[in-house]
Design a protein around this motif. Structure first.
Motif, PDB file in Angstrom:
ATOM      1  N   VAL A  79       0.867  -1.175   0.000  1.00  0.00           N
ATOM      2  CA  VAL A  79       0.000   0.000   0.000  1.00  0.00           C
ATOM      3  C   VAL A  79       0.905   1.227   0.000  1.00  0.00           C
ATOM      4  O   VAL A  79       1.844   1.303   0.788  1.00  0.00           O
ATOM      5  N   HIS A  80       0.620   2.169  -0.884  1.00  0.00           N
ATOM      6  CA  HIS A  80       1.410   3.397  -0.954  1.00  0.00           C
ATOM      7  C   HIS A  80       0.470   4.586  -0.829  1.00  0.00           C
ATOM      8  O   HIS A  80      -0.491   4.702  -1.589  1.00  0.00           O
ATOM      9  N   ILE A  81       0.732   5.451   0.142  1.00  0.00           N
ATOM     10  CA  ILE A  81      -0.024   6.687   0.321  1.00  0.00           C
ATOM     11  C   ILE A  81       0.934   7.830   0.013  1.00  0.00           C
ATOM     12  O   ILE A  81       2.003   7.934   0.614  1.00  0.00           O
ATOM     13  N   GLY A  82       0.561   8.692  -0.920  1.00  0.00           N
ATOM     14  CA  GLY A  82       1.436   9.763  -1.393  1.00  0.00           C
ATOM     15  C   GLY A  82       1.597  10.898  -0.400  1.00  0.00           C
ATOM     16  O   GLY A  82       1.161  10.835   0.747  1.00  0.00           O
ATOM     17  N   ARG A  83       2.207  11.982  -0.865  1.00  0.00           N
ATOM     18  CA  ARG A  83       2.464  13.145  -0.021  1.00  0.00           C
ATOM     19  C   ARG A  83       1.256  14.081  -0.047  1.00  0.00           C
ATOM     20  O   ARG A  83       0.471  14.066  -0.998  1.00  0.00           O
ATOM     21  N   HIS A  84       1.120  14.889   0.983  1.00  0.00           N
ATOM     22  CA  HIS A  84       0.057  15.896   1.123  1.00  0.00           C
ATOM     23  C   HIS A  84      -1.334  15.272   1.068  1.00  0.00           C
ATOM     24  O   HIS A  84      -2.254  15.837   0.483  1.00  0.00           O
ATOM     25  N   ALA A 133      -8.044  18.747  -7.415  1.00  0.00           N
ATOM     26  CA  ALA A 133      -8.205  19.523  -6.170  1.00  0.00           C
ATOM     27  C   ALA A 133      -6.900  20.235  -5.855  1.00  0.00           C
ATOM     28  O   ALA A 133      -5.817  19.673  -6.021  1.00  0.00           O
ATOM     29  N   ASP A 134      -7.001  21.471  -5.400  1.00  0.00           N
ATOM     30  CA  ASP A 134      -5.825  22.266  -5.031  1.00  0.00           C
ATOM     31  C   ASP A 134      -5.552  22.023  -3.546  1.00  0.00           C
ATOM     32  O   ASP A 134      -6.148  22.655  -2.680  1.00  0.00           O
ATOM     33  N   VAL A 135      -4.651  21.078  -3.275  1.00  0.00           N
ATOM     34  CA  VAL A 135      -4.415  20.595  -1.916  1.00  0.00           C
ATOM     35  C   VAL A 135      -3.011  20.972  -1.464  1.00  0.00           C
ATOM     36  O   VAL A 135      -2.054  20.854  -2.218  1.00  0.00           O
ATOM     37  N   GLY A 136      -2.913  21.389  -0.204  1.00  0.00           N
ATOM     38  CA  GLY A 136      -1.629  21.718   0.398  1.00  0.00           C
ATOM     39  C   GLY A 136      -1.203  20.636   1.377  1.00  0.00           C
ATOM     40  O   GLY A 136      -1.727  19.517   1.353  1.00  0.00           O
ATOM     41  N   PRO A 137      -0.275  20.957   2.259  1.00  0.00           N
ATOM     42  CA  PRO A 137       0.193  19.984   3.251  1.00  0.00           C
ATOM     43  C   PRO A 137      -0.954  19.436   4.104  1.00  0.00           C
ATOM     44  O   PRO A 137      -1.889  20.150   4.438  1.00  0.00           O
ATOM     45  N   TYR A 138      -0.855  18.169   4.444  1.00  0.00           N
ATOM     46  CA  TYR A 138      -1.818  17.463   5.285  1.00  0.00           C
ATOM     47  C   TYR A 138      -3.225  17.442   4.686  1.00  0.00           C
ATOM     48  O   TYR A 138      -4.209  17.358   5.396  1.00  0.00           O
ATOM     49  N   GLY A 139      -3.318  17.536   3.365  1.00  0.00           N
ATOM     50  CA  GLY A 139      -4.596  17.437   2.688  1.00  0.00           C
ATOM     51  C   GLY A 139      -5.505  18.629   2.876  1.00  0.00           C
ATOM     52  O   GLY A 139      -6.706  18.550   2.637  1.00  0.00           O
TER      53      GLY A 139
END
Length: 153
Positions: A79-84, A133-139
């Motif tokens: 399982v891989h979960i990406g950044r931000h 979606a325009d997402v920053g750190p921590y979603g």
């Protein structure tokens, strides 16, 4: 007064989260970036070392289950979960799923298939609700700061 007393526990919470992260990395073999925020009630079941990888500046909320070993076949699928990313409370991430960068997974979602970058998904099974979606750190949605300023002057 209540906020002041809760802030006294902040150092204890940070210590506990740091200890949990170290235990997940050393004992469970999960690859977690140091900037990841993980709830103390989230659960990770890895079949082998590095079967679960969580990218930088990702938040995994309470009572989330991420597992990489298929209980029916015994097969190990990473399982891989990406950044931000933001993984909502009570979500389930199934074996073999790749969650791209900048993804928001809604609370209570069951993610059974790969999720493309910069998407918002939700439901059981999880479906793409919004793309690009325009997402920053921590979603965190980048428009959230502007909304807060407008509504809370």
């Amino acid at each position: 007064m209540a906020i002041h007393s809760l802030n006294r526990l902040k150092a204890l919470r940070q210590f506990l989260i740091g200890m949990r992260r170290a235990w997940l990395v050393r004992v469970k073999g999960i690859s977690i970036d140091p900037s990841v925020s993980i709830s103390l009630s989230s659960r990770f079941i890895a079949g082998r070392r590095n079967d679960i990888v969580i990218g930088p500046q990702t938040l995994v909320a309470f009572k989330t289950l991420v597992y990489s070993q298929d209980s029916a076949t015994g097969e190990h699928r990473p399982v891989h979960i990406g950044r931000h990313c933001f993984i909502g409370g009570g979500s389930l991430i199934a074996p073999g799923v790749r969650i791209g960068d900048g993804v928001i997974v809604g609370a209570g979602s069951v993610v059974l298939a790969d999720v493309p970058d910069y998407s918002i998904v939700g439901g059981n099974p999880a479906q793409v609700l919004r793309s690009n979606a325009d997402v920053g750190p921590y979603g965190r949605l980048r428009s959230a700061d502007q909304n807060v300023r407008q509504n809370w002057r």
